[in-house]
Design an enzyme around this catalytic site. Structure first.
Site, PDB file in Angstrom:
ATOM      1  N   ASP A   1       0.837  -1.198   0.000  1.00 22.55           N
ATOM      2  CA  ASP A   1       0.000   0.000   0.000  1.00 22.55           C
ATOM      3  C   ASP A   1       0.867   1.242   0.000  1.00 22.55           C
ATOM      4  OD1 ASP A   1      -2.445   1.750   0.771  1.00 22.55           O
ATOM      5  OD2 ASP A   1      -3.257  -0.280   0.750  1.00 22.55           O
TER       6      ASP A   1
ATOM      7  N   HIS B   1      -3.851   5.922   3.360  1.00 25.54           N
ATOM      8  CA  HIS B   1      -4.540   4.711   2.926  1.00 25.54           C
ATOM      9  C   HIS B   1      -3.941   3.443   3.527  1.00 25.54           C
ATOM     10  CE1 HIS B   1      -5.938   1.714  -0.105  1.00 25.54           C
ATOM     11  NE2 HIS B   1      -6.976   2.519  -0.217  1.00 25.54           N
TER      12      HIS B   1
ATOM     13  N   SER C   1     -10.906  -1.187  -1.212  1.00 20.82           N
ATOM     14  CA  SER C   1      -9.659  -1.090  -0.456  1.00 20.82           C
ATOM     15  C   SER C   1      -9.869  -1.462   1.006  1.00 20.82           C
ATOM     16  CB  SER C   1      -9.096   0.329  -0.538  1.00 20.82           C
ATOM     17  OG  SER C   1      -8.566   0.593  -1.802  1.00 20.82           O
TER      18      SER C   1
END
Length: 1486
Positions: free
Chosen positions: A99, A329, A515
């Site tokens: 990520d 994220h 996600s």
């Protein structure tokens, strides 16, 4: 609408529905559903009466308890599983998070549930944080080293460095941190800077007011006072202009790396991140860090940013990797997967006992976009660290599913190393076939869709109206893939409030997407692995997948898109565990062939050897703590682990040979679903690499094959061996109604039916609605009327309404686009309803080897009741168009679209070539042919269509070839593949000189737009200023435009692969630099050849708007393009590209979305002799040669030729050579005696005197020589005659006049050059005097310090050393030392006189050749604002003074001195900071 009520009854009701379809479902299939029923009943019996973790349909309970659903665990059964098996909470499981990077200081990511470190390692796989540390420095006697920035850095005396070698490098903070944080830091830093700037403005205003107050109006009118006021006013205006030019390059970090005898360590100087003068952030105050995996320590840049970072030393200290997350994220994803909050268990992630390995694949240089290098290094890191799981919440559209370099390596890791790879399916829904790579398109990966429950909607999203039942997020991507694979494996909750990095200034945050569903599922799988590892089982990804899919809670009811939307349903961890436990015998053997730890398929037991003690699967024992550089790579001698049995590759091939082979059957296009189709299905059992031969012999599956739908026929049975088998499947879609249809062929083991399918063959059929193209009136979908009439406005139109919506409702309609159609117009009319509703609109077509994104209308609109919405989309005739409409899941209330109408239109184009002899569809215009004929036609079914031809060239293509190609192997540990394979790097260097500024896009058409489906590992492009080496842009597979100035440009392309042969063949790969033409170049369009020919004389009439009826054909002529409109850099042979617009929208006005691509080949330029107005090659025209001196006697011509030859020789002589210098002097004396006023001779002497090496030129004698030479040139010019000639109007253009003008222009140029060089020399003389004075003052100060008893206090010096008004200590001292204006110049008057003379012949304040001199003279006169203004003009010009890095840096240094002289310390500091960005010493390391 796909809805859900979770609980045991849901499974029972689903099984009941399956039983209701007995004719289509076999006994084996019903047994499978009964097995699910048994599992659900068992779970229901073991549930506590008071606890109903699986009942998420109640929202009326305690609001405080509701917040626990913001981290959804109940929906997948994880909470209940943890209650039943508290020690199977992920312990012993290592998860790689691919990520943006994980913040090592984030809340909940410090320890596991059993007190172990949560984060095992933090790695930057992209290289975006790499710092070149190859430069080695030694500390001086005082413990200082010179940093890469040039600053002196104090070392901490306690730092151990036996070698005494300190590696130094530097990095800009803004190159490390996320763009969000960059924005915040720039805002905070600008506030501080504005405080200083406001003070400077206030002082400038006060100074101007004081001057006006102290100086009377009569005095201001004087020349001196007027100049003073102009300067003061200029300073105020300059400050205002500078404020608009403010640019923050960001703080610069100095980095130091050394080996302390045990480990490599690093320290950073972060002082530029702190308040100037605070003393904070010094290198000596930094706590040295070593590789994170060794001590698990991290640092924080400053309190202002709160950004945590990790330091890893690579390549024996030659590379420092500063690891910073490039977005929140990754931390959020890690928190969902495995966060642990000891004091707040409700906020825990799914597997709080699991450990995390952060693999940053998002490249900071690209704004967090992934690169091929990043994801491949992530795979290597996962293998080296012995990871059990990978979560990747990244993805992109792909043109070819399940293909590409990364897919191949990822599949290898899964199949041969038993690493389970979980990935997001994508956020491109709700249209079909929108799953992204790699998660939704790769067989070896688990692609996860996103589901929202009522509790998650209420607690996480805080919606006004939570849905009464769970449903899929509308944006969750759907299957199937273009090759027929299901796409979505299963679903999980797709939202959560989870931890985020500290720099976000909050602990947790809501995010939603696939996600989030991917780490939710990954955490759930970690629970299963934790239990399996605790019981000594072997992990097999394909068996874990089978357990999850065969026990998932089916969603979507009987809807044909249910499986394509949800996959197999919502995963149920408890049911999957029961499945694994009841279908697996756990045994580990010494031979490597044993029973797997996952279900589905029989257990293959080795009875020849005794069972060994179960062990946790790992690649290598942990490295000793004392190891300074641990290698986590697996040993080649490690024996293979147990073989977990086969997985199955399915390949479907059309018997007719049509189309490529697939992993399923997908009949989408009209011709495909119009008849019965026969497919040959090949099933191949696969065992991991290195499996024993006995394992292959044991593969013998006796399978029952069943079709789940009546329109699919398959054999009843199949016996499969290790070599695989084939069978035939018949698909008969001929009698199916319009719409989507889905079915499967399932294979169940005859003796183990309850385990569910061993494999499935997905079959998707789309029967598109046929658009009537003649006078008809038929009933369409759901009884909707579809009308058409060849003579009416309804022809080519299909009506799809009315449609009724609730939150989350989706409608998808499939229409066969009529042949020849090129665009469609969509009309939506809303019925009356109360509040506005948000609708998602998708119009999707699939084309071979193209991603869905390339042929998709993708938009959203908020519609109020009774409103109308119009849009248009480009379409491909003869292909199926899917129109998907959805009311967004969180948009509350019911709504209706009374009218949904699609109208199709078409304009076709064919090319006949300029002579009509080369038929084809090519729209390449050859400029040498002047014009090109094309034929425009309307389909035979089309209604009358308005045509308005407009052609425009919008880009210029500049082709480049590499000037250098370097191929090298990469031997670093982070690039180490298995089996001895070596990754190679090809570096291609391209250079060009741009003659025009603009926006340029570096393009590699063959390999661009590919990441996961690329056969190459990666591609990365760096764009530099060719003169200064400044990095201007970093590009990846999806290039973007970058603004470039005129001058040199350097482009570096990096390609990576383990095939040296492949990269060798790419060493000469061309690059196309595409310049965007602002406004474009119009290409004339004419309706006939006659008009195209007459256009050259200006009388041809361009083609206007016309009307094409069905079947009409009309000619058009494109060109000729006016050559005077072409850009200057459009040299012969180059290509310009653009678009031709023809059709006009029926409703709403404007051009139709479909446009035709055109290109234009630039023709040869006309010769000068043939150019209009040219006089030809002879006569007295401009192209002829002056013959005024043709009557000179031969002797005179000979003397002049000898003179000129000697002057030419003088140009070639080098004064640094004594012999050549003597010859130069001798020739000069000789020629001067013979030709005392010959300007070329005097000018050459001046240039040689002014061009000597600095050691001679920068002396008083050298300056004097320049001044004398300049005076001689000036004296040789008759200024009166020159002024008289230039002051009169030009005479007739005769040879005599041209000769006189040439001579006068040469005299003027010589005079201007001599005056300029003279002034420059005088200024240099003053600099020498100032330097001598400064050196003397420094020596005197040193003597006083050595003899303090004789020292006296210097009041002025003390005042200069005090902090200035801005708080910048020593600013005035620096100004005194660096100021360009020493006191009392002896030759001020002479400089003034010379400049006054120079300004008679040249405008020094505007002509670029004199701007630098003008600025220096203004600075000497203390008119600093005027000097800076002149320098800014110079920097914006094309003058040779700014064509080199050294020249630009000299100007920047001069500006820095001027800012100091003005007392603007904040601008002086900023100028120095900008220099570090604009003038790097080396090219950025790749």
């Amino acid at each position: 609408m796909h809805c859900l009520r979770i609980g045991p009854q849901s499974i029972k009701s689903w099984a009941a529905r399956a039983r209701a379809g007995a004719p289509a479902v076999s006994r084996a299939f019903r047994v499978y559903h009964r097995r699910l029923e048994v599992i659900a009943s068992a779970r229901a019996r073991t549930s506590s009466v008071d606890e109903k973790p699986e009942d998420i349909s109640m929202l009326d309970g305690d609001v405080a308890a509701l917040f626990s659903h913001a981290m959804p665990k109940v929906e997948i059964g994880a909470l209940k599983f943890l209650q039943s098996y508290p020690e199977y909470d992920g312990r012993g499981v290592k998860i790689c998070i691919f990520d943006t990077g994980v913040d090592p200081g984030a809340a909940g990511l410090q320890t596991t549930s059993n007190g172990q470190p949560k984060i095992l390692d933090v790695i930057d796989c992209t290289g975006s944080g790499d710092v070149d540390m190859s430069r080695i420095e030694k500390a001086d006697a005082h413990g200082y080293v010179t940093g890469a920035s040039g600053r002196k850095l104090k070392l901490h005396p306690a730092w151990s460095n036996p070698s005494g070698e300190w590696r130094v490098g530097c990095k800009h903070v803004y190159d490390l941190i996320s763009r969000t944080l960059v924005t915040r830091l720039k805002e905070e830093r600008k506030k501080k800077w504005e405080e200083s700037h406001r003070r400077a403005v206030a002082e400038a205003v006060a100074a101007l007011a004081k001057f006006d107050r102290d100086t009377g109006a009569s005095k201001i009118s004087s020349d001196v006072a007027g100049k003073q006021r102009t300067e003061l006013e200029g300073r105020l205006n300059l400050l205002k202009d500078l404020a608009k030019q403010y640019e923050d390059p960001g703080p610069l970090l100095d980095c130091v790396v050394w080996y302390d005898g045990s480990n490599w360590r690093a320290a950073l100087d972060t002082s530029q991140l702190h308040e100037p003068g605070s003393g904070r952030g010094a290198l000596a105050d930094f706590k040295p860090l070593t590789n994170y995996a060794l001590e698990r320590q991290y640092g924080t840049f400053s309190e202002l940013d709160s950004c945590n970072f990790v330091l890893n030393m690579l390549d024996e200290g030659r590379t420092l990797s500063i690891v910073v997350d490039c977005g929140a994220h990754g931390t959020h994803v890690a928190g969902i997967t495995a966060a642990h909050f000891p004091d707040d268990p409700g906020s825990n992630g799914i597997a709080p006992g699991a450990q995390i390995i952060s693999c940053k694949i998002g490249d900071t240089r690209l704004g967090s976009m992934e690169t091929g290098t990043g994801v491949v290094r992530g795979l290597i890191a996962a293998r080296q660290h012995g990871a059990h799981l990978i979560n990747m919440s990244y993805g992109e559209p792909t043109s070819t599913p399940d293909l590409g370099r990364f897919i191949s390596l990822a599949t290898e890791l899964v199949r041969n190393h038993n690493v389970i790879f979980v990935a997001s399916a994508g956020n491109a829904g709700p249209a079909l076939s929108t799953v992204g790579a790699p998660g939704g398109t790769s067989s070896a990966l688990f692609g996860v869709g996103a589901f929202v429950s009522p509790q998650l909607a209420a607690a996480g999203h805080s919606v006004l109206e939570a849905p009464p039942q769970g449903l899929q997020y509308n944006w969750s991507s759907r299957g199937p893939t273009p090759d027929g694979h299901i796409g979505v494996a299963f679903s999980a909750p797709g939202g959560a409030i989870a931890p985020v990095p500290q720099w976000t200034q909050q602990r947790r945050q809501l995010m939603n997407g696939t996600s989030m569903s991917s780490p939710n599922a990954c955490g759930g799988i970690a629970l299963l692995l934790s239990g399996l590892l605790a019981r000594g089982a072997v992990i097999a990804p394909h068996r874990i997948r089978r357990a999850l899919e065969n026990t998932a809670l089916p969603l979507g009811g009987d809807a044909p898109d249910a499986v394509l939307t949800y996959g197999r349903g919502l995963i149920q961890i408890g049911a999957a565990w029961d499945y694994l436990v009841t279908t697996t015998t756990t045994t580990t053997t010494t031979t490597g062939d044993s029973v797997a730890a996952a279900g589905g398929g029989r257990a293959v037991a080795n009875t020849a050897a005794p069972a060994a003690q179960p062990t946790e699967r790992r690649e290598l024992p942990p490295a000793p703590a004392s190891s300074p550089s641990p290698s986590l790579a697996p040993s080649s001698s490690t024996p293979p682990g147990p073989c977990p049995g086969p997985w199955y590759d399915i390949e479907a091939a059309c018997v007719e040979g049509r189309g490529p082979k697939g992993r399923g059957i997908y009949l989408r296009e009209p011709h495909e679903s119009a008849k019965v189709q026969s497919y040959r299905i090949t099933v191949t059992p696969k065992l991991r690499q290195g499996a024993a031969n006995s394992s292959r012999l044991d593969v013998e599956d006796r399978l029952a094959l069943e079709a789940t739908v009546p329109w699919v026929t398959c054999p009843p049975a199949l016996m499969v061996h290790a070599g695989g088998r084939s069978f035939e499947v018949i698909v008969d879609p001929s009698s199916l109604p319009p719409g989507l249809h889905y079915g499967e062929v399932v294979a169940l083991e005859v003796d183990s039916r309850e385990r569910g399918p061993l494999f499935r063959l997905p079959i998707t059929v789309i029967k598109p609605l046929q658009v009537p193209l003649a006078a008809t009136s038929i009933n369409g979908i759901n009884g909707n009327t579809v009308a058409g009439n060849g003579n009416s406005s309804a022809v080519g139109t299909v009506s799809l309404g009315p449609l009724s919506f609730a939150p989350g409702t989706e409608y998808r309609r499939f229409v066969a686009v009529p042949p020849g159609a090129t665009w469609a117009e969509l009309t939506l009319r809303a019925a009356p309803y109360d509040t506005p509703k948000l609708f998602l609109i998708r119009g999707t077509q699939l084309r071979p080897e193209s991603s869905y994104r390339q042929h998709e209308l993708r938009t959203q609109v908020t519609l109020s009741g009774g409103s109308e919405y119009l849009n248009s989309l480009r379409v491909c005739g003869g292909s199926t168009l899917e129109l998907t409409l959805a009311q967004f899941w969180s948009s509350p209330g019911f709504s209706q679209l009374q009218e949904v109408e699609l109208s199709f239109y078409g304009v076709e184009l064919s090319s006949d070539g300029s002579s009509g002899q080369r038929p084809g569809t090519d729209l390449a215009l050859d400029g040498a042919e002047l014009a090109k004929k094309v034929l425009v036609s309307a389909p035979t079914w089309s209604r009358a269509t308005r045509i308005k031809p407009e052609a425009k060239l919008t880009s210029l293509h500049i082709p480049l070839r590499p000037v250098e190609a370097t191929l090298e192997p990469l031997t670093a540990e982070r690039d180490a593949l298995t089996d001895g394979r070596v990754v190679y790097r090809l570096l291609l260097t391209y250079k060009t000189t741009l003659s025009e500024p603009g926006k340029f896009k570096p393009s590699l058409p063959l390999i661009n737009k590919q990441i996961y489906d690329s056969p190459l590992e990666s591609q990365l492009m760096l764009v530099h200023d060719g003169a200064t080496k400044q990095l201007l842009s970093v590009q990846d597979a999806d290039p973007e435009s970058v603004s470039l100035k005129k001058g040199e440009v350097l482009l570096r392309l990096v390609l990576r692969h383990d095939s040296q042969e492949l990269l060798d063949k790419l060493k000469t790969m061309p690059l196309v630099l595409k310049r965007s033409l602002e406004g474009g170049i119009a290409v004339p369009v004419y309706g006939s050849r006659r008009d195209a020919i007459l256009a050259a004389g200006g009388s041809g009439a361009p083609a206007g708007e016309m009307l094409l009826r069905a079947g009409d054909v009309a000619p058009l002529w494109l060109g000729p393009v006016p050559e005077d409109k072409l850009p200057k850099d459009a040299t012969p042979g180059r290509l310009l590209a653009g678009r031709l617009t023809l059709g006009q929208l029926k409703r709403g006005g404007g051009a139709a979305p479909h446009k035709f691509a055109i290109s234009y080949l630039v023709p040869p330029t006309p010769s000068t002799a043939a150019a209009p107005g040219s006089g030809g090659g002879g006569g007295n025209g401009g192209g002829g040669k002056d013959d005024a001196g043709a009557d000179k006697p031969p002797g005179e011509k000979l003397n002049e030729a000898i003179r000129d030859a000697k002057i030419k020789l003088m140009k070639e002589l080098k004064l640094s050579d004594p012999e050549q210098a003597q010859m130069f002097d001798r020739l000069f004396v000789e020629l001067k005696e013979a030709h005392p006023n010959h300007l070329p001779l005097l000018l050459e002497h001046l240039r040689k005197m002014d061009g000597r090496e600095a050691a001679v030129r920068r002396t008083r004698e050298g300056v004097a020589a320049v001044c004398l030479s300049a005076q001689a040139v000036v004296a040789a010019v008759d200024k009166g005659a020159l002024a008289a000639f230039l002051g009169v109007k030009a005479g007739e253009d005769t040879p005599e006049y041209r000769k006189a003008k040439k001579e006068m222009d040469e005299r003027k140029a010589a005079l201007v050059e001599a005056l300029s060089r003279h002034v420059t020399a005088l200024l240099d003389e003053e600099e020498l005097r100032a330097a001598a004075a400064t050196a003397a003052a420094a020596k005197e100060k040193e003597e006083k310090e050595e003899n303090p008893e004789t020292a006296t206090t210097d009041v002025n010096e003390t005042a200069a050393d005090a902090p200035d008004a801005d708080g910048d200590a020593g600013a005035k001292t620096a100004a005194a030392a660096e100021s360009p204006n020493p006191p009392a110049l002896a030759n001020d008057e002479l400089v003034g006189e010379l400049m006054q003379e120079l300004r008679k012949w040249a405008d020094t304040s505007s002509e670029s050749a004199h701007l630098l001199l003008h600025a220096k003279v203004e600075a000497q006169g203390r008119r600093y604002a005027a000097a800076i203004k002149a320098l800014d003009k110079l920097l914006a010009s094309d003058d040779k003074a700014v064509s080199t890095a050294a020249g630009r840096e000299d100007i920047s240094n001069l500006k820095h001195k001027l800012y100091l002289a003005l007392g603007w310390g904040h601008w002086a500091t900023l100028e120095k900071e900008l220099q570090a960005v604009r003038f790097p010493r080396e090219l950025t390391r790749i």
